[in-house]
Design a protein around this motif. Structure first.
Motif, mmCIF file in Angstrom:
data_model
loop_
_atom_site.group_PDB
_atom_site.id
_atom_site.type_symbol
_atom_site.label_atom_id
_atom_site.label_comp_id
_atom_site.label_asym_id
_atom_site.label_seq_id
_atom_site.Cartn_x
_atom_site.Cartn_y
_atom_site.Cartn_z
ATOM 1 N N VAL A 1 -3.786 1.108 9.164
ATOM 2 C CA VAL A 1 -3.238 2.074 8.214
ATOM 3 C C VAL A 1 -1.722 2.103 8.347
ATOM 4 O O VAL A 1 -1.186 2.128 9.455
ATOM 5 C CB VAL A 1 -3.820 3.485 8.493
ATOM 6 N N THR A 2 -1.061 2.093 7.207
ATOM 7 C CA THR A 2 0.382 2.249 7.156
ATOM 8 C C THR A 2 0.656 3.482 6.306
ATOM 9 O O THR A 2 0.258 3.529 5.139
ATOM 10 C CB THR A 2 1.056 1.019 6.512
ATOM 11 N N THR A 3 1.299 4.480 6.889
ATOM 12 C CA THR A 3 1.608 5.682 6.136
ATOM 13 C C THR A 3 2.403 5.300 4.894
ATOM 14 O O THR A 3 3.352 4.535 4.976
ATOM 15 C CB THR A 3 2.393 6.689 7.003
ATOM 16 N N GLY A 4 1.958 5.815 3.768
ATOM 17 C CA GLY A 4 2.572 5.472 2.490
ATOM 18 C C GLY A 4 1.696 4.540 1.679
ATOM 19 O O GLY A 4 1.720 4.561 0.465
ATOM 20 N N SER A 5 0.922 3.709 2.367
ATOM 21 C CA SER A 5 -0.013 2.832 1.654
ATOM 22 C C SER A 5 -1.451 3.166 2.023
ATOM 23 O O SER A 5 -2.340 2.352 1.868
ATOM 24 C CB SER A 5 0.283 1.357 1.954
ATOM 25 N N ASN A 6 -1.657 4.387 2.504
ATOM 26 C CA ASN A 6 -2.995 4.805 2.907
ATOM 27 C C ASN A 6 -3.664 5.701 1.870
ATOM 28 O O ASN A 6 -4.651 6.339 2.149
ATOM 29 C CB ASN A 6 -2.965 5.503 4.269
ATOM 30 N N ASN B 1 -7.087 6.688 3.524
ATOM 31 C CA ASN B 1 -7.474 5.893 4.690
ATOM 32 C C ASN B 1 -6.813 6.492 5.918
ATOM 33 O O ASN B 1 -5.630 6.852 5.888
ATOM 34 C CB ASN B 1 -7.040 4.431 4.540
ATOM 35 N N PHE B 2 -7.592 6.600 6.986
ATOM 36 C CA PHE B 2 -7.106 7.180 8.229
ATOM 37 C C PHE B 2 -7.215 6.156 9.353
ATOM 38 O O PHE B 2 -8.090 5.287 9.327
ATOM 39 C CB PHE B 2 -7.941 8.416 8.592
ATOM 40 N N PRO B 3 -6.371 6.295 10.382
ATOM 41 C CA PRO B 3 -6.401 5.353 11.508
ATOM 42 C C PRO B 3 -7.437 5.733 12.564
ATOM 43 O O PRO B 3 -7.199 5.558 13.757
ATOM 44 C CB PRO B 3 -4.971 5.441 12.059
ATOM 45 N N GLY B 4 -8.592 6.276 12.122
ATOM 46 C CA GLY B 4 -9.632 6.675 13.060
ATOM 47 C C GLY B 4 -9.813 8.173 13.137
ATOM 48 O O GLY B 4 -10.591 8.661 13.959
ATOM 49 N N ALA C 1 -9.829 3.316 8.430
ATOM 50 C CA ALA C 1 -9.404 1.921 8.290
ATOM 51 C C ALA C 1 -8.906 1.481 9.657
ATOM 52 O O ALA C 1 -7.738 1.657 10.001
ATOM 53 C CB ALA C 1 -8.315 1.796 7.233
ATOM 54 N N VAL C 2 -9.834 0.959 10.461
ATOM 55 C CA VAL C 2 -9.519 0.611 11.839
ATOM 56 C C VAL C 2 -9.719 -0.886 12.067
ATOM 57 O O VAL C 2 -10.747 -1.436 11.718
ATOM 58 C CB VAL C 2 -10.362 1.441 12.833
ATOM 59 N N PRO C 3 -8.711 -1.548 12.655
ATOM 60 C CA PRO C 3 -8.884 -2.959 13.006
ATOM 61 C C PRO C 3 -9.991 -3.084 14.044
ATOM 62 O O PRO C 3 -10.154 -2.179 14.858
ATOM 63 C CB PRO C 3 -7.530 -3.343 13.601
ATOM 64 N N PRO C 4 -10.776 -4.130 14.066
ATOM 65 C CA PRO C 4 -10.680 -5.324 13.236
ATOM 66 C C PRO C 4 -11.450 -5.218 11.919
ATOM 67 O O PRO C 4 -11.552 -6.181 11.190
ATOM 68 C CB PRO C 4 -11.303 -6.394 14.125
#
Length: 144
Positions: free
Chosen positions: A80-85, A9-12, A72-75
């Motif tokens: 994304v939290t590094t380590g749980s992505n 999962n990436f933050p965009g 994985a972008v809100p909303p």
């Protein structure tokens, strides 16, 4: 036989990352879909226009394996939290085995998405096991 793939999962930045991976490993994307092209998700409302081009799902074959990801972008998703992505994505060859794996992995853990029919023609569920490891179980339903 069950196949195990890695899901990121990436933050965009999934598209940028996967173009980078493609430049290294070669090949072509097996699938690339964007949020704007996906169905409306229960409880999520409409996809904001500025997020429509973000990656809903991308997969890149690497040898006999598949590297997969989404933004994985809100909303639309929790941030994304590094380590749980990173999730381990299981692809069993029978529905019975898929259900068994999902039930066993989620026992004592947390079901994030119940194992259920999905719009891409599969049964799918997500959970964190009792050790906090993230799992996806996907069983492709036979085509009619």
């Amino acid at each position: 036989m069950t196949v195990l793939n890695t899901y990121l999962n990436f933050p965009g930045t999934a598209e940028e990352a996967f173009n980078f991976y493609k430049s290294i490993f070669g090949g072509e994307f097996a699938m690339l879909s964007r949020y704007k092209d996906g169905p409306k998700m229960d409880g999520c409302g409409d996809v904001p226009p500025e997020l429509g081009e973000k990656i809903l799902h991308v997969s890149l074959p690497i040898g006999a394996n598949m590297l997969m990801a989404s933004d994985a972008v809100p909303p639309l998703c929790p941030p994304v939290t590094t380590g749980s992505n990173v999730s381990l994505s299981l692809h069993p060859d029978s529905e019975a085995e898929a259900r068994r794996l999902f039930e066993a992995l989620s026992a004592g853990g947390t079901v994030q998405m119940p194992f259920q029919p999905m719009f891409w023609g599969a049964l799918f569920g997500m959970c964190a096991d009792k050790f906090g490891i993230l799992w996806m179980v996907n069983f492709d339903l036979p085509k009619a």
